[in-house]
Design a protein around this motif. Structure first.
Motif, PDB file in Angstrom:
ATOM      1  N   HIS A  78     -40.528  49.479  52.557  1.00 47.12           N
ATOM      2  CA  HIS A  78     -41.770  49.517  52.324  1.00 47.12           C
ATOM      3  C   HIS A  78     -42.031  49.454  50.638  1.00 47.12           C
ATOM      4  N   THR A  79     -42.964  48.798  50.224  1.00 46.40           N
ATOM      5  CA  THR A  79     -43.112  48.604  48.767  1.00 46.40           C
ATOM      6  C   THR A  79     -43.779  49.726  48.237  1.00 46.40           C
ATOM      7  N   VAL A  80     -42.911  50.343  47.809  1.00 46.69           N
ATOM      8  CA  VAL A  80     -42.928  51.718  46.803  1.00 46.69           C
ATOM      9  C   VAL A  80     -42.416  51.520  45.576  1.00 46.69           C
ATOM     10  N   SER A  81     -42.907  52.024  44.370  1.00 45.27           N
ATOM     11  CA  SER A  81     -42.159  51.931  43.319  1.00 45.27           C
ATOM     12  C   SER A  81     -41.004  52.790  43.163  1.00 45.27           C
ATOM     13  N   LEU A  82     -39.739  52.253  42.502  1.00 38.56           N
ATOM     14  CA  LEU A  82     -38.793  52.900  42.573  1.00 38.56           C
ATOM     15  C   LEU A  82     -38.634  54.133  41.550  1.00 38.56           C
ATOM     16  N   ASP A  83     -38.057  55.291  42.092  1.00 39.10           N
ATOM     17  CA  ASP A  83     -38.213  56.358  41.291  1.00 39.10           C
ATOM     18  C   ASP A  83     -37.316  56.130  40.183  1.00 39.10           C
ATOM     19  N   LYS A 105     -30.538  57.242  49.079  1.00 39.27           N
ATOM     20  CA  LYS A 105     -30.957  58.291  48.134  1.00 39.27           C
ATOM     21  C   LYS A 105     -32.138  59.158  48.442  1.00 39.27           C
ATOM     22  N   ARG A 106     -33.158  58.322  49.161  1.00 38.61           N
ATOM     23  CA  ARG A 106     -34.368  58.842  49.684  1.00 38.61           C
ATOM     24  C   ARG A 106     -34.265  59.841  50.849  1.00 38.61           C
ATOM     25  N   SER A 107     -33.300  59.571  51.471  1.00 39.94           N
ATOM     26  CA  SER A 107     -33.013  60.452  52.696  1.00 39.94           C
ATOM     27  C   SER A 107     -32.553  61.747  52.344  1.00 39.94           C
ATOM     28  N   GLN A 108     -32.068  62.023  50.935  1.00 41.56           N
ATOM     29  CA  GLN A 108     -31.817  63.359  50.443  1.00 41.56           C
ATOM     30  C   GLN A 108     -32.777  63.865  49.411  1.00 41.56           C
ATOM     31  N   SER A 109     -34.135  63.152  49.561  1.00 37.70           N
ATOM     32  CA  SER A 109     -35.107  63.427  48.673  1.00 37.70           C
ATOM     33  C   SER A 109     -35.610  64.937  48.852  1.00 37.70           C
ATOM     34  N   ASP A 110     -36.119  65.561  47.819  1.00 33.28           N
ATOM     35  CA  ASP A 110     -36.749  67.021  48.073  1.00 33.28           C
ATOM     36  C   ASP A 110     -38.285  66.897  48.862  1.00 33.28           C
ATOM     37  N   ASP A 111     -38.625  65.671  49.062  1.00 34.09           N
ATOM     38  CA  ASP A 111     -40.039  65.483  49.728  1.00 34.09           C
ATOM     39  C   ASP A 111     -39.720  65.009  51.025  1.00 34.09           C
ATOM     40  N   ARG A 112     -40.086  66.003  52.278  1.00 33.58           N
ATOM     41  CA  ARG A 112     -39.876  65.734  53.497  1.00 33.58           C
ATOM     42  C   ARG A 112     -40.025  64.428  54.010  1.00 33.58           C
ATOM     43  N   ILE A 114     -40.695  61.492  52.469  1.00 35.46           N
ATOM     44  CA  ILE A 114     -39.846  60.576  51.924  1.00 35.46           C
ATOM     45  C   ILE A 114     -38.512  60.478  52.612  1.00 35.46           C
ATOM     46  N   ARG A 115     -37.913  61.785  53.150  1.00 34.19           N
ATOM     47  CA  ARG A 115     -36.712  61.866  53.755  1.00 34.19           C
ATOM     48  C   ARG A 115     -37.005  61.220  55.092  1.00 34.19           C
ATOM     49  N   LEU A 116     -37.978  61.608  55.771  1.00 38.53           N
ATOM     50  CA  LEU A 116     -38.218  61.183  57.449  1.00 38.53           C
ATOM     51  C   LEU A 116     -38.371  59.501  57.314  1.00 38.53           C
ATOM     52  N   GLN A 142     -26.095  66.214  55.982  1.00 35.92           N
ATOM     53  CA  GLN A 142     -26.259  66.670  57.312  1.00 35.92           C
ATOM     54  C   GLN A 142     -27.562  66.405  57.719  1.00 35.92           C
ATOM     55  N   ARG A 143     -28.642  66.573  57.119  1.00 36.86           N
ATOM     56  CA  ARG A 143     -30.033  66.228  57.673  1.00 36.86           C
ATOM     57  C   ARG A 143     -30.019  65.048  58.156  1.00 36.86           C
ATOM     58  N   THR A 144     -29.519  64.016  57.415  1.00 33.36           N
ATOM     59  CA  THR A 144     -29.649  62.593  57.737  1.00 33.36           C
ATOM     60  C   THR A 144     -28.789  62.199  59.068  1.00 33.36           C
ATOM     61  N   VAL A 145     -27.537  62.699  59.016  1.00 38.19           N
ATOM     62  CA  VAL A 145     -26.779  62.297  60.244  1.00 38.19           C
ATOM     63  C   VAL A 145     -27.521  63.008  61.502  1.00 38.19           C
ATOM     64  N   ILE A 146     -27.977  64.092  61.460  1.00 38.24           N
ATOM     65  CA  ILE A 146     -28.916  64.577  62.551  1.00 38.24           C
ATOM     66  C   ILE A 146     -29.977  63.968  62.889  1.00 38.24           C
ATOM     67  N   GLY A 147     -30.760  63.413  61.860  1.00 37.72           N
ATOM     68  CA  GLY A 147     -31.825  62.612  62.141  1.00 37.72           C
ATOM     69  C   GLY A 147     -31.539  61.400  62.993  1.00 37.72           C
ATOM     70  N   LEU A 148     -30.517  60.837  62.479  1.00 38.70           N
ATOM     71  CA  LEU A 148     -30.047  59.403  62.892  1.00 38.70           C
ATOM     72  C   LEU A 148     -29.793  59.570  64.405  1.00 38.70           C
ATOM     73  N   ALA A 149     -28.836  60.643  64.779  1.00 44.73           N
ATOM     74  CA  ALA A 149     -28.525  60.871  66.282  1.00 44.73           C
ATOM     75  C   ALA A 149     -29.850  61.127  67.089  1.00 44.73           C
TER      76      ALA A 149
END
Length: 623
Positions: A78-83, A105-112, A114-116, A142-149
């Protein structure tokens, strides 16, 4: 004559000619060389040009195919400006590489949010290269691998294989390790049923050891003997006893800590891999993992032990029981998108994956005597004696119609099914201690607490029950109406469906009581007798409660007798007993077992059930 030979001939002719007064060659001699040379040079140029064009035609590439391959190499996000912290990726990576690292990088963001979104975009694109899947597997947290599963149709290349297990000796015996693990767990202040299962498992393990030494030839101890030769011991049965004991221990939080500390996660994984031919053993193991996942402190240990990849693979099982056990364990691990926790015996049939579809209401299924969370709600069994051709073109047989048909018709519902043990007779009871545990009153309190933990009551809900399960629903609602902490369940109830519920008792109980010396009727069956004071009191209390709340009630009644064994034919719940006294009563020409098992999706039984649910939740579901 070749061009080179001709040139040599001309040069020799000039060299042997008589000298002239002039120093320059005559023009005539030069033209004699130039004209043939030019002619041959032109022919050579034409020949070379022809060959080049022919070769180019042979090597012409399909630019459209090349463009398609090029597009596959690029992942569009999605077109979003790069941090600012993501800008450095552009310095060393091409677009498709940069997209991968940006999503990680975004999957480990502090913003939920953005992570999702990052996890969703990782799974939505099916054009990652093999090495990129491996990159994600090694780099995600860990959060990302669980979300992928928990993502639908996930590619298993996103996950690292479980870590290698320690090598074992040639004489290694799994049941010995299970016995040692059980012995290491706390044995004091245990619930009586946990003590029973533990002692049973240890006793059977010790008998196995004795049999291996030649001291026993008959394996048993709980009323179900397994006679074996001296050289053959049913180790799978021993493992099942031990795993059933571990299931009970895993319901106790402090015992889960001990299981993890004593290498239980690795041991269970070894058994899971070795017993890949036993769905029952694997199911019990995943059940233990699901119970341990209720404790968030153990999530890191479960992930490090490699269980996420195993659960993700189990989610793909075509068998609803296997996939639902894995779904429960992953839901308990997923604290990003799941607020509820699912205790032992509470299963989500839909949605089992992460979904952007908002959940608007709940439908809760409660089985009856000898039922289960999945098999009670299967499609009616196909008569194998009929011509197979008669079933060609029909929809695929459903192992659990709420998970397949209802989820398809009402995708914005959360569909939950509950499981609890019931028995016709105390001959086959699994835990003969504490009979009061099997009473409707005890089960009501136990299930209410589990359902509140699972978030039941936070949304509008409809109850669907079969046989004794309907009595349990009535008891839970009456009890909840007297408990301020359970107000949400009462206030959000929008309707109830009863499939052949014995509101006024069952003939099965009467038959069992008459054959009590042979049958030893269980507590559950005794409570279904027509002269049971508790049954009459429950019905009176519920009628008063339901009339006050004014929610719709639908009752189905069986009109055909049911075969109990090979000799007995019994009308389990007569129409009069299935008549609650309020709401609609619909007799159906089926027996007690098939009253909640529609033959097909377009049958009256299923269609009327769906219509009732949609009407009861019309405000939430809309059109």
């Amino acid at each position: 004559m070749s061009l080179a030979a001709y040139c040599v001939f001309c040069c020799r002719r000039i060299g042997t000619s008589s000298p002239t007064a002039k120093s320059d060659l005559p023009w005539k001699d030069i033209s004699n060389i130039y004209i043939p040379f030019s002619f041959l040079f032109l022919r050579g140029f034409v020949f070379i040009t022809y060959e080049v064009l022919a070769l180019k035609k042979l090597l012409t590439l399909d630019t459209q195919a090349v463009q398609q391959e090029k597009l596959k190499s690029y992942i569009y996000i999605h077109t979003v400006s790069l941090d600012p912290s993501e800008q450095h990726f552009s310095k060393f990576a091409e677009d498709h590489e940069r997209a991968l690292w940006v999503l990680l990088k975004r999957s480990q963001s502090d913003d939920r949010i953005i992570r999702l979104q990052a996890v969703q975009q990782l799974t939505e694109n099916g054009h990652w290269h093999d090495y990129q899947y491996r990159t994600v597997a090694q780099a995600c947290d860990q959060r990302t691998v669980i979300g992928l599963a928990r993502s639908k149709d996930i590619d298993l290349r996103f996950f690292l294989p479980p870590p290698p297990l320690p090598k074992v000796k040639d004489d290694y015996a799994i049941e010995d390790e299970l016995r040692l693990l059980l012995v290491s767990l706390p044995q004091t202040d245990l619930e009586q049923c946990v003590q029973y299962f533990t002692s049973l498992a240890l006793r059977e393990s010790s008998q196995t050891l004795a049999a291996q030494r030649g001291g026993l030839w008959c394996f048993g101890g709980n009323g179900l003997p397994y006679c074996e030769t001296l050289s053959k011991v049913p180790s799978e049965t021993v493992e099942l006893f031990c795993l059933q004991a571990l299931v009970q221990h895993s319901k106790v939080s402090t015992h889960c800590d001990k299981i993890e500390a004593n290498g239980g996660l690795q041991l269970l994984q070894r058994i899971y891999q070795l017993r890949n031919d036993s769905a029952k053993i694997q199911r019990n193991i995943i059940r233990i993992i699901g119970n341990m996942a209720l404790d968030e402190r153990l999530h890191s240990s479960i992930v490090r032990a490699g269980w996420v990849s195993i659960l993700a693979e189990a989610m793909k099982s075509p068998h609803v029981i296997q996939s639902s056990h894995a779904s429960r364990a992953l839901a308990n691990l997923d604290r990003e998108t799941v607020q509820e926790k699912y205790p032992d015996g509470v299963y989500v049939l839909h949605p089992q994956n992460r979904s952007s579809q908002p959940i608007k209401a709940d439908v809760l299924f409660i089985h009856g005597l000898l039922g289960a969370a999945f098999k009670t709600w299967r499609q009616q069994d196909i008569n194998q004696t009929l011509d197979v051709k008669a079933f060609e073109g029909e929809e695929v047989y459903s192992e659990c119609w709420p998970k397949t048909w209802l989820a398809s018709d009402c995708p914005s519902l959360r569909i939950v099914s509950v499981e609890y043990d019931t028995h016709l007779s105390d001959w086959k009871t699994k835990c003969p201690i504490e009979d009061h545990r099997k009473s409707i009153a005890y089960r009501s309190n136990e299930l209410l607490n589990k359902l509140r933990t699972a978030g039941v009551g936070d949304r509008p809900l409809v109850w669907v029950s079969h046989s004794m399960g309907g009595l349990l629903v009535k008891k839970m609602l009456v009890d909840a109406s007297k408990n301020p902490e359970m107000d949400k369940i009462v206030n959000n109830t929008r309707g109830i469906i009863f499939y052949s519920v014995p509101h006024h008792g069952s003939q099965l109980a009467e038959y069992s009581m008459n054959a009590r010396y042979l049958f030893f009727p269980s507590v559950e069956v005794k409570e279904l007798s027509t002269d049971s004071p508790a049954l009459k009191e429950l019905n009176d209390d519920f009628l008063s409660f339901a009339k006050d709340k004014k929610f719709p009630v639908l009752s189905f009644a069986e009109t055909l007798p049911t075969h109990i064994g090979s000799m007995i034919k019994l009308h389990v719940v007569p129409v009069d007993s299935a008549n609650l006294g309020i709401g609609d009563l619909i007799p159906v020409e089926v027996n007690h077992l098939n009253i909640c098992k529609p033959k097909k999706k377009d049958t009256f039984l299923y269609q009327y059930t769906v219509k009732f649910i949609q009407d009861a939740l019309a405000r939430e579901l809309g059109s």
